[in-house]
Design a protein around this motif. Sequence first.
Motif, PDB file in Angstrom:
ATOM      1  N   GLY A 316      44.230  46.301  31.689  1.00 27.81           N
ATOM      2  CA  GLY A 316      44.696  46.456  32.923  1.00 27.81           C
ATOM      3  C   GLY A 316      45.442  45.266  33.424  1.00 27.81           C
ATOM      4  O   GLY A 316      45.328  44.010  32.632  1.00 27.81           O
ATOM      5  N   LEU A 317      45.920  44.984  34.629  1.00 25.47           N
ATOM      6  CA  LEU A 317      46.595  43.726  35.144  1.00 25.47           C
ATOM      7  C   LEU A 317      45.853  43.496  36.512  1.00 25.47           C
ATOM      8  O   LEU A 317      45.783  44.260  37.218  1.00 25.47           O
ATOM      9  N   ILE A 318      45.372  42.067  36.564  1.00 32.78           N
ATOM     10  CA  ILE A 318      44.439  41.708  37.652  1.00 32.78           C
ATOM     11  C   ILE A 318      45.310  40.385  38.481  1.00 32.78           C
ATOM     12  O   ILE A 318      45.650  39.501  37.665  1.00 32.78           O
ATOM     13  N   ALA A 319      45.789  40.737  39.805  1.00 36.92           N
ATOM     14  CA  ALA A 319      46.586  39.705  40.155  1.00 36.92           C
ATOM     15  C   ALA A 319      45.746  39.082  41.196  1.00 36.92           C
ATOM     16  O   ALA A 319      45.208  39.826  42.265  1.00 36.92           O
ATOM     17  N   ILE A 320      45.511  37.700  41.407  1.00 38.86           N
ATOM     18  CA  ILE A 320      44.686  37.012  42.208  1.00 38.86           C
ATOM     19  C   ILE A 320      45.537  35.947  42.859  1.00 38.86           C
ATOM     20  O   ILE A 320      45.840  35.006  42.454  1.00 38.86           O
ATOM     21  N   GLY A 321      45.693  36.173  44.488  1.00 38.57           N
ATOM     22  CA  GLY A 321      46.299  35.413  45.333  1.00 38.57           C
ATOM     23  C   GLY A 321      45.175  34.658  46.407  1.00 38.57           C
ATOM     24  O   GLY A 321      45.510  33.553  46.865  1.00 38.57           O
ATOM     25  N   SER A 322      44.233  35.332  46.656  1.00 38.90           N
ATOM     26  CA  SER A 322      43.259  34.771  47.710  1.00 38.90           C
ATOM     27  C   SER A 322      42.697  33.692  47.315  1.00 38.90           C
ATOM     28  O   SER A 322      42.465  33.562  46.026  1.00 38.90           O
ATOM     29  N   HIS A 323      42.559  32.617  48.364  1.00 40.61           N
ATOM     30  CA  HIS A 323      41.881  31.472  47.980  1.00 40.61           C
ATOM     31  C   HIS A 323      40.836  31.466  48.650  1.00 40.61           C
ATOM     32  O   HIS A 323      40.171  30.114  48.691  1.00 40.61           O
ATOM     33  N   GLY A 428      43.318  39.976  47.466  1.00 40.61           N
ATOM     34  CA  GLY A 428      43.752  39.089  48.727  1.00 40.61           C
ATOM     35  C   GLY A 428      44.763  40.182  49.542  1.00 40.61           C
ATOM     36  O   GLY A 428      45.300  41.034  49.252  1.00 40.61           O
ATOM     37  N   GLY A 429      44.566  40.045  50.765  1.00 42.24           N
ATOM     38  CA  GLY A 429      45.185  40.645  51.703  1.00 42.24           C
ATOM     39  C   GLY A 429      46.762  40.741  51.565  1.00 42.24           C
ATOM     40  O   GLY A 429      47.427  41.477  51.318  1.00 42.24           O
ATOM     41  N   SER A 433      49.136  43.889  49.682  1.00 38.50           N
ATOM     42  CA  SER A 433      50.470  44.066  50.427  1.00 38.50           C
ATOM     43  C   SER A 433      51.632  44.006  49.765  1.00 38.50           C
ATOM     44  O   SER A 433      52.247  45.260  49.441  1.00 38.50           O
ATOM     45  N   ASP A 434      51.966  42.763  49.378  1.00 31.07           N
ATOM     46  CA  ASP A 434      53.316  42.610  48.812  1.00 31.07           C
ATOM     47  C   ASP A 434      53.126  43.211  47.248  1.00 31.07           C
ATOM     48  O   ASP A 434      54.177  43.589  46.809  1.00 31.07           O
ATOM     49  N   PHE A 474      42.145  44.996  46.916  1.00 29.42           N
ATOM     50  CA  PHE A 474      40.712  44.383  46.940  1.00 29.42           C
ATOM     51  C   PHE A 474      41.050  43.050  47.691  1.00 29.42           C
ATOM     52  O   PHE A 474      41.807  41.977  47.664  1.00 29.42           O
ATOM     53  N   ALA A 475      40.350  43.217  49.278  1.00 30.99           N
ATOM     54  CA  ALA A 475      40.618  42.022  50.021  1.00 30.99           C
ATOM     55  C   ALA A 475      39.981  40.793  49.634  1.00 30.99           C
ATOM     56  O   ALA A 475      39.019  41.028  48.898  1.00 30.99           O
TER      57      ALA A 475
END
Length: 494
Positions: A316-323, A428-429, A433-434, A474-475
């Motif tokens: 899988g691919l997990i993208a994490i932007g939330s800080h 991250g919200g 979305s993006d 995933f918020a």
Amino acid sequence: MTDDRTPTVEPVALEQLLAELPPELEVGTNLEAILGGRRLVALDDDPTGTQSIADLPVLTSWTVDDCRWALRQPTAGFFVLTNTRSLAEADAAERNREIVAALDEASRLEAVPYVLLSRSDSTLRGYYPLETDVLAEELSARGTGTDGVVISPAYIEPGRITINSVHWSKIAAGMIPVAQSEFAKDASFGYSSSDLRDWVEEKTGGRISRDDVAAITIADIREGGPDRVQEILSGLHDGQPVVVDTTCDADLHVVVLALLRAEDAGQRFIYRTGPSFVRARTGQVATPPIDAERLRAIIAAQPRDPEDRRPSSSRGLIAIGSHVGLTTRQLDRLRGTGKIIELELDVPTLLNPEARDAHVSAVALEAARLLQSDDSDADIVVRTSRTLIKGTDADDSLVIARSVSSALVGTVREIVSQVRPAFVVAKGGITSSDTATEGLSIRRAWTRGTMLPGIVSLWEPVSGPAQGIPYIVFAGNVGDDEALATVVATLRSV
């Protein structure tokens, strides 16, 4: 209890807050009345509002045809992903206007009436009162007045509840008034009031005073029942706000029944809510988290496009932007499970126009290579560097957040153009979305349920490059420290 005129309070146990409340009043889910009423259209300022419900359509595009498709589905409502929390104020207002125009035309063509819900953050971040003001203006221009704006930010599962109009948030040490939480310090949408009546006054800059905000209390709901709640609703006029107490789904079922009766009597409302209200207003109850068996069935129901020539990965691919701090702790726990390879997008480099594109492409190329490699069974984490860079003001901070999110999503887009991951998680919200709209080109989807009790939604894309790939929204502000690791473990078990 506390309000914002008292000193900071120490965390208290949830049981202590609930101890002296009247017993819950059960009125059922009201599904029959809901299906006979107006279609709920939840304009979601990020995609995480879907995490409390199952089996509703989701639109990330809002043409008349898209809205007509959603209105044709045999459901109590649907979501339109506006992503306005990531936009500048003027752009957020314009997006709401565009959606109402398309929706109203689709409603006329399909002969399906609707009611608008502005779904926002359970920790009070977002464009209030801008969005409800714009929606009221657009409805008025089309001949529909607004008697009241129903404010219900509750999100029961992670512990965001309202008692005596004070909104509370759960942390590890217990319950705290939400203005004491890390979320109240948000660079773009911060606030200082936990009492929702004071919060309305604060956010409207005094245009609406605390004394002009109506309240539906736990006592009204549990002792007076739907009749008492409807009595309060009947007194609303000219878009007056009313804040709603909630500690459990049963409270919202009472409120929804009263709202349905009031709407049948001719009143009109706009809802400004967190996720739990959406579940109640669509006649749903909490469902068990999706397990491996259910996940396999969902994947099998949406096979890949036979014209799709991309190689498939078992990882899988997990993208994490939330800080937020919670996301950082969750990432630490995921690291502890092993079987991940991390690739970092350096935020200062992303903010340098001369270096940005090359950096994104290099990270994407390496991620795609690793996903196709036979040398490892690790999932790939693509994350932004953890140091948060703030702007000089709220608008500047949004511009930075938007730029960083765009780079992360561009990386995802380049990766999935080369290989099909086994799943995609977006943390991250703004990130989720993006990633949905730009990274995976999802236009229409179904939300199929939650990966954890009441939180973290699984989307089933209807078509496009993500068809057949589980997409996890995933918020940044939900779950305990183990939540991300738990979700990934379920995805790996398929």
